[in-house]
Design an enzyme around this catalytic site. Structure first.
Site, PDB file in Angstrom:
ATOM      1  N   HIS A  20     -82.309  21.735 -14.267  1.00 45.97           N
ATOM      2  CA  HIS A  20     -81.139  21.937 -14.766  1.00 45.97           C
ATOM      3  C   HIS A  20     -80.063  22.629 -14.285  1.00 45.97           C
ATOM      4  O   HIS A  20     -78.952  23.295 -14.499  1.00 45.97           O
ATOM      5  CB  HIS A  20     -81.167  22.599 -16.145  1.00 45.97           C
ATOM      6  CG  HIS A  20     -81.713  24.440 -16.735  1.00 45.97           C
ATOM      7  ND1 HIS A  20     -83.065  23.847 -16.540  1.00 45.97           N
ATOM      8  CD2 HIS A  20     -80.539  25.027 -16.397  1.00 45.97           C
ATOM      9  CE1 HIS A  20     -82.887  25.475 -17.527  1.00 45.97           C
ATOM     10  NE2 HIS A  20     -81.408  26.123 -16.618  1.00 45.97           N
ATOM     11  N   ASP A  61     -88.107  20.315 -16.351  1.00 49.38           N
ATOM     12  CA  ASP A  61     -87.289  21.083 -15.586  1.00 49.38           C
ATOM     13  C   ASP A  61     -88.056  21.556 -15.039  1.00 49.38           C
ATOM     14  O   ASP A  61     -87.505  22.974 -14.862  1.00 49.38           O
ATOM     15  CB  ASP A  61     -86.817  21.404 -17.136  1.00 49.38           C
ATOM     16  CG  ASP A  61     -85.507  22.364 -16.917  1.00 49.38           C
ATOM     17  OD1 ASP A  61     -84.884  21.975 -15.941  1.00 49.38           O
ATOM     18  OD2 ASP A  61     -84.837  23.786 -17.167  1.00 49.38           O
ATOM     19  N   SER A 100     -82.057  31.255 -15.405  1.00 46.04           N
ATOM     20  CA  SER A 100     -83.021  30.109 -15.332  1.00 46.04           C
ATOM     21  C   SER A 100     -83.268  29.817 -14.293  1.00 46.04           C
ATOM     22  O   SER A 100     -82.857  30.232 -13.266  1.00 46.04           O
ATOM     23  CB  SER A 100     -81.653  28.472 -16.060  1.00 46.04           C
ATOM     24  OG  SER A 100     -81.521  28.939 -17.251  1.00 46.04           O
TER      25      SER A 100
END
Length: 656
Positions: free
Chosen positions: A453, A500, A598
């Site tokens: 992402h 992910d 992230s």
């Protein structure tokens, strides 16, 4: 409630957020190019894992047997036993140098992939000369037939070869070992000493004689009693000790040493295993290969089954054998013998001070070359081909970090404390259009791992910053590298954060085949784990990044903190928790992930001090609140996908 892309941060001072938090980078809109990833070609299909030799229990007797195993003090748990793990299950044990771990199973290598440095030549049964023990074993692995005769180079048909025999009446084991002394053309007939004779060696002796399930028992007889029985030829007056691991196909492949005069000692005998004509209704333990052994033969560090399935699922170990954290029992002599047997290296840890290291190069009074020495040397060479998981200590800055920040405010981040400027050498910052929203981890070569992402299939928009400490200012050791390509997992789901994970491929330097930046002592690669069993729940690991502080601001210097691996994450996130995800933090909310990091690394260290990239910051809910641990992409789950892009040498330290 909406899930969100997480970034790291752990709470020393818990700040409870009543609202959920959203991804700092959200590429999930309908017009976002990341949603077109399904149009990319799929990665190659992995080799299938061979089916288990024995199916899961179906008859009442088989079910009852498994239930008894589950209740055994040593054997279990039931879920593990159902998997029918064997020595070839490289999610729990190492493959030998002549095999490679693919999708959790050891597959034979071509012989040419064996090391050629510091090896000893081997004579084959087919009179060929093999460059090394590994090469001969690779051939045996591929053909299923023993290839090795003995160490040496006189291999012509006129030279004698190794043989063994089992007396049909007494079960007495004899070996015929070629005399490798220059000018000799004979071989020596010897018995096998009782000293270390066990079921692992007995299985090997029987398999070489056409009994695929090995031995039923390993016995001993007084030498003098055998002499009185008479026979066509007098028995040898000397014996040798033979130590086998169980994977061997002939006693020639085992460690043979310490020839002594027998006197009135006991010598080895064996009874080979003949499968019963009908399934047995009573069996202490049914091996994966269908052989029946007693419960007392399980979890004792000795391969009684012949496929090691009796040692793979243990709650504790018998007879002073050693239990690895993966539940595998290894023989007590494996402790500090110079070769790692437990995946995390615990058997070689210096904490086992009561066990003196064994010199495998010269076993006591040996006259024979040691296959174990050869195996150890081959493994060390293969493992040395990739240097990862150990930061360069000479560049770690020991300056008091409190002097590098304004007051003590930075200590109020969500559990994190400032790193030293060159402390976390695999941490990278992912810059998109001159803005840093995500982190990543350097895994060697020209490769960085991050969350899917965090990126889009537009390499020119990204740069990777190495050895960055202050988020907005480079330091002397900082390198900035452009991106050549971005590989997003083909099954990434932007709405659920399944799969992910993404590989960022760096641009190579001009006129350089492999390098993407000039050698920098402040940059080190973190190792990529090949098995999801390497670290267990409650293991303490670390996370790092520039994520949100307790005041809701992005950190200006790189922060890190410790977290614990958390088991059974489905109970917190229900069906939102998917395969390939894992949880870490503290359930009381004092340590957690938060927005801003992230793609950053969750790193775990094994008993030998080697660091592995165990997770990638993916998503979370209610940052810092009890009962909502951070969710990470489990890197080992995607090992096959990673290595298919990067190739073997770039990511594998073990099982290569």
């Amino acid at each position: 409630m909406r899930s969100a892309a997480a970034s790291l941060f752990l709470l020393l001072l818990l700040v409870v957020h009543s609202e959920t938090w959203e991804p700092h980078k959200d590429h999930s809109s309908n017009d976002d190019p990341i949603r077109q990833i399904q149009q990319k070609p799929q990665f190659p299909i992995r080799p299938p894992t061979p089916p288990a030799t024995t199916p899961a229990p179906t008859t009442p007797a088989e079910v009852e047997e498994v239930e008894e195993d589950e209740e055994d003090e040593f054997l279990g748990p039931h879920e593990c036993l159902e998997e029918k793990f064997t020595r070839e299950s490289c999610g729990l044990v190492f493959c030998p140098p002549w095999a490679r771990c693919i999708d959790g199973h050891c597959f034979c290598k071509p012989p040419y992939l064996c090391p050629v440095e510091n090896v000893t030549t081997v004579c084959g049964r087919d009179h060929r000369t093999y460059r090394s023990y590994c090469q001969a074993m690779a051939l045996t692995c591929r053909t299923g037939r023993p290839a090795m005769s003995h160490f040496g180079s006189n291999c012509e048909a006129s030279y004698p070869k190794f043989e063994s025999s089992i007396d049909s009446n007494t079960g007495l084991v004899q070996v015929f070992i070629p005399n490798t002394t220059e000018g000799s053309y004979n071989r020596e007939k010897l018995l096998v000493c009782r000293k270390i004779w066990n079921m692992a060696a007995a299985n090997v002796a029987c398999k070489d004689k056409g009994f695929p399930l090995g031995a039923a028992s390993a016995g001993f007889e007084f030498y003098n009693s055998l002499q009185t029985d008479g026979g066509p030829e007098p028995l040898p007056e000397s014996c040798v000790s033979i130590r086998c691991q169980g994977y061997e196909n002939s006693l020639a492949e085992c460690v043979i040493y310490n020839k002594v005069r027998i006197g009135n000692r006991k010598v080895a005998t064996v009874t080979c295993y003949k499968a019963p004509p009908a399934p047995q209704t009573e069996c202490g333990f049914t091996c994966a290969n269908t052989k029946c052994v007693t419960l007392n033969q399980t979890c004792d560090g000795v391969d009684d089954c012949g496929d090691r399935s009796d040692e793979m699922c243990c709650k504790k170990c018998r007879n002073n054998s050693f239990r690895c954290k993966t539940g595998v029992c290894v023989h007590k002599e494996a402790l500090r013998d110079g070769q790692m047997d437990c995946l995390d290296g615990e058997d070689e840890s210096p904490k086992h001070v009561e066990h003196k290291p064994v010199d495998n190069t010269q076993l006591r009074n040996t006259e024979y070359e040691s296959p174990k020495r050869e195996t150890t040397a081959s493994r060390k060479y293969l493992e040395s081909r990739l240097y990862c998981g150990i930061p360069n200590a000479t560049t770690v800055d020991d300056v008091d970090v409190e002097e590098r920040v304004m007051g003590s405010r930075v200590k109020r981040v969500v559990g994190g404390v400032p790193a030293n400027p060159t402390q976390i050498q695999w941490q990278v910052a992912l810059e998109e259009n001159r803005k840093i929203d995500c982190g990543g981890a350097y895994i060697g070569g020209c490769w960085v791992l991050t969350a899917a992402h965090c990126v889009r299939p537009n390499p020119t928009a990204f740069r990777v910053k190495f050895s960055l400490w202050r988020k907005t200012r480079a330091q002397d050791t900082t390198d900035i590298v452009p991106v050549a390509d971005i590989h997003i997992h083909p099954k990434y789901n932007a709405s659920s954060y399944e799969n992910d994970i993404a590989l960022v491929q760096l641009q190579k330097l001009p006129f350089q085949k492999e390098k993407c930046f000039i050698d920098n002592p402040a940059i080190s690669a973190v190792c990529v784990p090949w098995t999801t069993h390497l670290f267990q729940p409650n293991h303490t690991c670390s996370i790092s990044g520039w994520g949100r502080t307790a005041e809701g601001r992005a950190a200006q210097v790189l922060l890190w903190a410790n977290v614990s691996l958390i088991n059974d994450c489905q109970r917190y996130y229900k069906d939102r928790f998917k395969p390939g995800m894992m949880c870490a933090g503290d359930l009381d909310g004092s340590v957690d992930s938060c927005q801003g990091d992230s793609g950053g690394p969750l790193v775990c260290e094994d008993e030998m001090g080697i660091s592995y990239l165990w997770g990638i910051v993916s998503w979370g809910e209610r940052c810092g609140q009890p009962g909502f641990p951070g969710v990470y992409t489990q890197v080992a789950h995607f090992f096959e996908w990673i290595r298919l892009h990067t190739g073997w040498p770039a990511v594998t330290r073990f099982n290569s």
